[in-house]
Motif scaffolding. Sequence first.
Motif, PDB file in Angstrom:
ATOM      1  N   THR A  11      20.673  45.235-101.492  1.00 30.44           N
ATOM      2  CA  THR A  11      19.435  45.390-102.262  1.00 30.44           C
ATOM      3  C   THR A  11      19.748  45.874-103.673  1.00 30.44           C
ATOM      4  N   ALA A  12      20.702  46.795-103.780  1.00 33.16           N
ATOM      5  CA  ALA A  12      21.093  47.299-105.102  1.00 33.16           C
ATOM      6  C   ALA A  12      21.555  46.158-106.001  1.00 33.16           C
ATOM      7  N   GLN A  13      22.305  45.227-105.440  1.00 33.05           N
ATOM      8  CA  GLN A  13      22.781  44.082-106.222  1.00 33.05           C
ATOM      9  C   GLN A  13      21.614  43.242-106.723  1.00 33.05           C
ATOM     10  N   GLU A  14      20.585  43.068-105.900  1.00 28.55           N
ATOM     11  CA  GLU A  14      19.426  42.272-106.298  1.00 28.55           C
ATOM     12  C   GLU A  14      18.686  42.900-107.480  1.00 28.55           C
ATOM     13  N   PHE A  15      18.743  44.238-107.591  1.00 30.74           N
ATOM     14  CA  PHE A  15      17.999  44.930-108.649  1.00 30.74           C
ATOM     15  C   PHE A  15      18.873  45.319-109.836  1.00 30.74           C
ATOM     16  N   ALA A  16      20.143  44.945-109.802  1.00 28.28           N
ATOM     17  CA  ALA A  16      21.074  45.361-110.861  1.00 28.28           C
ATOM     18  C   ALA A  16      20.692  44.815-112.233  1.00 28.28           C
ATOM     19  N   THR A  17      19.911  43.748-112.270  1.00 30.51           N
ATOM     20  CA  THR A  17      19.452  43.188-113.552  1.00 30.51           C
ATOM     21  C   THR A  17      17.942  43.384-113.732  1.00 30.51           C
ATOM     22  N   ARG A  18      17.386  44.293-112.943  1.00 32.55           N
ATOM     23  CA  ARG A  18      15.923  44.489-112.951  1.00 32.55           C
ATOM     24  C   ARG A  18      15.568  45.961-113.175  1.00 32.55           C
ATOM     25  N   GLY A  19      16.278  46.587-114.101  1.00 30.62           N
ATOM     26  CA  GLY A  19      15.944  47.963-114.454  1.00 30.62           C
ATOM     27  C   GLY A  19      16.609  49.020-113.605  1.00 30.62           C
ATOM     28  N   VAL A  20      17.610  48.625-112.831  1.00 26.75           N
ATOM     29  CA  VAL A  20      18.324  49.570-111.964  1.00 26.75           C
ATOM     30  C   VAL A  20      19.810  49.575-112.313  1.00 26.75           C
ATOM     31  N   VAL A  21      20.383  50.764-112.415  1.00 31.25           N
ATOM     32  CA  VAL A  21      21.818  50.932-112.630  1.00 31.25           C
ATOM     33  C   VAL A  21      22.452  51.314-111.299  1.00 31.25           C
ATOM     34  N   ARG A  52       9.820  62.561-103.186  1.00 32.17           N
ATOM     35  CA  ARG A  52       8.482  62.157-103.630  1.00 32.17           C
ATOM     36  C   ARG A  52       7.930  60.970-102.863  1.00 32.17           C
ATOM     37  N   VAL A  53       8.814  60.048-102.477  1.00 31.54           N
ATOM     38  CA  VAL A  53       8.344  58.781-101.881  1.00 31.54           C
ATOM     39  C   VAL A  53       9.176  58.455-100.643  1.00 31.54           C
ATOM     40  N   GLU A  54       8.504  57.982 -99.594  1.00 34.56           N
ATOM     41  CA  GLU A  54       9.173  57.424 -98.418  1.00 34.56           C
ATOM     42  C   GLU A  54       8.710  55.986 -98.243  1.00 34.56           C
ATOM     43  N   THR A  55       9.619  55.125 -97.812  1.00 39.84           N
ATOM     44  CA  THR A  55       9.258  53.722 -97.572  1.00 39.84           C
ATOM     45  C   THR A  55      10.162  53.145 -96.491  1.00 39.84           C
ATOM     46  N   THR A  56       9.676  52.124 -95.812  1.00 36.27           N
ATOM     47  CA  THR A  56      10.477  51.475 -94.771  1.00 36.27           C
ATOM     48  C   THR A  56      11.436  50.435 -95.341  1.00 36.27           C
ATOM     49  N   LEU A  57      11.229  50.044 -96.610  1.00 41.13           N
ATOM     50  CA  LEU A  57      11.994  48.933 -97.171  1.00 41.13           C
ATOM     51  C   LEU A  57      12.820  49.358 -98.377  1.00 41.13           C
ATOM     52  N   SER A  58      14.082  48.953 -98.379  1.00 40.43           N
ATOM     53  CA  SER A  58      14.965  49.268 -99.505  1.00 40.43           C
ATOM     54  C   SER A  58      14.519  48.552-100.785  1.00 40.43           C
ATOM     55  N   GLU A  59      13.845  47.423-100.640  1.00 38.72           N
ATOM     56  CA  GLU A  59      13.363  46.700-101.808  1.00 38.72           C
ATOM     57  C   GLU A  59      12.280  47.499-102.531  1.00 38.72           C
ATOM     58  N   ILE A  60      11.397  48.128-101.761  1.00 41.17           N
ATOM     59  CA  ILE A  60      10.373  48.986-102.362  1.00 41.17           C
ATOM     60  C   ILE A  60      11.038  50.192-103.018  1.00 41.17           C
ATOM     61  N   MET A  61      12.036  50.729-102.354  1.00 40.78           N
ATOM     62  CA  MET A  61      12.767  51.886-102.878  1.00 40.78           C
ATOM     63  C   MET A  61      13.360  51.562-104.253  1.00 40.78           C
ATOM     64  N   CYS A  62      14.042  50.419-104.355  1.00 38.37           N
ATOM     65  CA  CYS A  62      14.642  50.035-105.637  1.00 38.37           C
ATOM     66  C   CYS A  62      13.587  49.704-106.678  1.00 38.37           C
ATOM     67  N   GLY A  63      12.468  49.142-106.248  1.00 42.01           N
ATOM     68  CA  GLY A  63      11.378  48.876-107.177  1.00 42.01           C
ATOM     69  C   GLY A  63      10.851  50.165-107.788  1.00 42.01           C
ATOM     70  N   MET A  64      10.734  51.207-106.950  1.00 42.60           N
ATOM     71  CA  MET A  64      10.312  52.521-107.440  1.00 42.60           C
ATOM     72  C   MET A  64      11.335  53.091-108.426  1.00 42.60           C
ATOM     73  N   LEU A  79      19.894  54.135-109.936  1.00 45.28           N
ATOM     74  CA  LEU A  79      19.280  54.967-110.970  1.00 45.28           C
ATOM     75  C   LEU A  79      18.453  54.094-111.911  1.00 45.28           C
ATOM     76  N   PRO A  80      17.425  54.661-112.531  1.00 43.80           N
ATOM     77  CA  PRO A  80      16.702  53.879-113.541  1.00 43.80           C
ATOM     78  C   PRO A  80      17.591  53.668-114.775  1.00 43.80           C
ATOM     79  N   THR A  81      17.399  52.573-115.448  1.00 43.10           N
ATOM     80  CA  THR A  81      18.114  52.329-116.703  1.00 43.10           C
ATOM     81  C   THR A  81      17.858  53.496-117.672  1.00 43.10           C
ATOM     82  N   GLY A  82      18.942  53.993-118.258  1.00 44.43           N
ATOM     83  CA  GLY A  82      18.809  55.088-119.208  1.00 44.43           C
ATOM     84  C   GLY A  82      18.845  56.467-118.590  1.00 44.43           C
ATOM     85  N   HIS A  83      18.958  56.564-117.278  1.00 39.60           N
ATOM     86  CA  HIS A  83      19.008  57.875-116.621  1.00 39.60           C
ATOM     87  C   HIS A  83      20.292  58.604-117.013  1.00 39.60           C
ATOM     88  N   ARG A  84      20.229  59.933-117.097  1.00 39.95           N
ATOM     89  CA  ARG A  84      21.384  60.724-117.537  1.00 39.95           C
ATOM     90  C   ARG A  84      22.599  60.522-116.630  1.00 39.95           C
TER      91      ARG A  84
END
Length: 299
Positions: free
Chosen positions: A247-257, A221-233, A172-177
């Motif tokens: 991948t989730a762990q890699e983004f846990a400090t990059r705006g992803v909950v 809304r979005v389809e992608t072949t890569l989980s990294e792109i997914m988490c970036g979105m 989830l994005p940071t701050g999401h309900r």
Amino acid sequence: MARINSRQVEAFRATMLTGSVTEAAKLMVVTQPAVSRLLRDLQALLKMELFERRGTGLVPTAAAMALYTEVERSFVGLERITAAAEEIRGRRTGSLRIAALPALANGYLPRLAGHFLMERPNLNLAFFGVISPIVVDWVLNNQCDIGFAEVPIAHSGLPSQRLPALARVAVLPTGHRLAEKEVLEPRDFEGETFISLSAGSSSRHLVDQEFHRHDVRRVLRVETTLSEIMCGMVSSGLGVSICDPFTAQEFATRGVVVRRFLPRIDFEFSAVFPAQRSPSPVALDLVETMRKALVAFED
């Protein structure tokens, strides 16, 4: 004509190294008379004096010093061969070519492989991050020693080892309900903008299947072949997703909950090996190292 044998040369070298017949005998694990006999026979064959007796000790002659230089070169070569064999036997040398699906290649596996290499300073590595079908293709064509691909593996004839499955997670994005909840369920995603992996992938099928089972409608809304792109979105705030835990762990400090998701949807993958040859010992060591690390991943 009699020839010099390796035991005589070994006795000469041991005496040069230790400075006495007694110590040479200990080094060779033989008796002192045996070393004396070997030295005597060597001098007779060479027709030269190698040692002079001074008091209770032996002093090498100039001829012995010159001969020792040549002997040492030969022994260094043999010792290098022995050391190389020990490195190979200890699985600390050689080279390894790895191909891994992006979920593993974007952080988790490079770190694990880096620690693996640090314990094996003479082991070299070629590492490629590609989607699972290409991983399988490269291993099938003997371009890699080991591949890590999501199951099911397209070619059942490839030798493989299943690795411990880990649970997919909600991102989830940071701050999401929904970030206020510790565990999310399919119904929580009703009406949410959803970023998905491409249609046709096994991951997409498993995630869609779970939402369909609970009759939950997402806004895709979005389809992608890569989980990294997914988490970036997701980190941009556009929407939410269900993702592999690496991948989730890699983004846990990059705006992803990251949150647990139930019912559990396993992320499953295997190590695959070329069919034409047995897996190398070092490849099997890497798989075992990874297996142990994965067991600890969810703890």
